[in-house]
Design a protein around this motif. Structure first.
Motif, PDB file in Angstrom:
ATOM      1  N   SER A 161     -10.082   2.523  -1.296  1.00 61.27           N
ATOM      2  CA  SER A 161     -10.098   1.292  -0.525  1.00 61.27           C
ATOM      3  C   SER A 161     -10.101   0.099  -1.473  1.00 61.27           C
ATOM      4  O   SER A 161     -11.084  -0.135  -2.168  1.00 61.27           O
ATOM      5  N   PRO A 198      -4.246   7.597   0.190  1.00 60.66           N
ATOM      6  CA  PRO A 198      -5.268   8.100   1.128  1.00 60.66           C
ATOM      7  C   PRO A 198      -6.394   7.103   1.322  1.00 60.66           C
ATOM      8  O   PRO A 198      -6.743   6.334   0.413  1.00 60.66           O
ATOM      9  N   SER A 199      -7.001   7.133   2.497  1.00 59.92           N
ATOM     10  CA  SER A 199      -8.023   6.144   2.845  1.00 59.92           C
ATOM     11  C   SER A 199      -9.304   6.307   2.045  1.00 59.92           C
ATOM     12  O   SER A 199     -10.180   5.430   2.114  1.00 59.92           O
ATOM     13  N   ARG A 200      -9.438   7.392   1.297  1.00 59.73           N
ATOM     14  CA  ARG A 200     -10.615   7.518   0.433  1.00 59.73           C
ATOM     15  C   ARG A 200     -10.577   6.520  -0.728  1.00 59.73           C
ATOM     16  O   ARG A 200     -11.560   6.330  -1.439  1.00 59.73           O
ATOM     17  N   SER A 241       1.054   4.225   0.607  1.00 57.63           N
ATOM     18  CA  SER A 241       0.613   5.426   1.350  1.00 57.63           C
ATOM     19  C   SER A 241      -0.521   6.144   0.624  1.00 57.63           C
ATOM     20  O   SER A 241      -0.514   7.372   0.507  1.00 57.63           O
ATOM     21  N   ASN A 275       0.884  -1.162   0.000  1.00 59.70           N
ATOM     22  CA  ASN A 275       0.000   0.000   0.000  1.00 59.70           C
ATOM     23  C   ASN A 275       0.920   1.208   0.000  1.00 59.70           C
ATOM     24  O   ASN A 275       1.599   1.474   0.984  1.00 59.70           O
TER      25      ASN A 275
END
Lengths: 111, 113
Positions: free
Chosen positions: A65, A61-63, A59, A57
């Protein structure tokens, strides 16, 4: 058959929407990838799944998934994206240590 | 660590003349190297690959590349350019660790009629 299939080809979404990009391969490859590509730039690695487990992953952003439901399918779930996330999203697959094959990509526009 | 350098961001040739797209790599072991082509609004298509067999690799559409370990190079060539060759070309090296592929910055090929 060296085909990686991506859907949809084009997606326009608002910043509050939830959408998903889908990818499918039937080459028996156990590594699958998501890349993001901006115009006139090389693809940037986002995620790598190896044997259905997330192994890399970068890095992201969590937006964004990712999900790998089985060895043939790879999804990228999108939520609360920003206009700068507009890009070509490329799915790819490879047999470990061998050639990587790309889909045609999904063009994402965030408005 | 692995890395790839594409020495020219833009190359312009006349139709029917030779094409040379340059790529140098850095790798701590014998690498797997690839060239991909990307036409406008398309995905990446494999042109050819080197995986420690013959050093001169032939690919699709008349392209070939030569692996030169002493020069750490893997340049892409074609004897005679066609209009349909106009595209972006990426040199890629594979890393055994983490099963990653490292991309060069790309070379945009223009073919002049």
């Amino acid at each position: 058959d060296t085909e990686v299939t991506q859907t949809p080809k084009h997606l326009v979404m608002g910043m509050t929407n939830k959408k998903s990009l889908k990818c499918e391969q039937h080459m028996g490859h156990r590594a699958m990838y998501w890349y993001k590509q901006k115009a006139k730039k090389p693809p940037e690695l986002m995620f790598v799944y190896s044997y259905e487990k997330l192994s890399i992953n970068e890095s992201v952003p969590s937006r964004f998934s990712p999900e790998c439901p089985n060895s043939s399918l790879l999804n990228l779930h999108l939520h609360a994206l920003q206009p700068e996330d507009s890009a070509l999203y490329l799915c790819a697959s490879s047999r470990a240590g061998n050639t990587i094959y790309f889909g045609e990509g999904s063009w994402l526009t965030v408005v | 660590a692995q890395s790839v350098t594409q020495l020219d961001s833009h190359v312009s040739v006349s139709e029917g003349t030779p094409v040379l797209l340059r790529c140098n790599y850095s790798s701590s072991y014998s690498p797997s190297l690839f060239w991909y082509v990307q036409h406008p609004n398309k995905g990446l298509q494999l042109l050819l690959k080197y995986t420690s067999a013959a050093t001169l690799v032939k690919g699709i559409n008349g392209f070939e590349a030569e692996f030169k370990k002493s020069e750490t190079s893997f340049h892409l060539t074609k004897p005679s350019a066609h209009m349909s060759d106009a595209a972006e070309y990426f040199c890629v090296v594979h890393s055994n660790t983490g099963n990653q592929f490292y991309f060069g910055t790309g070379t945009s090929l223009t073919v002049i009629p």
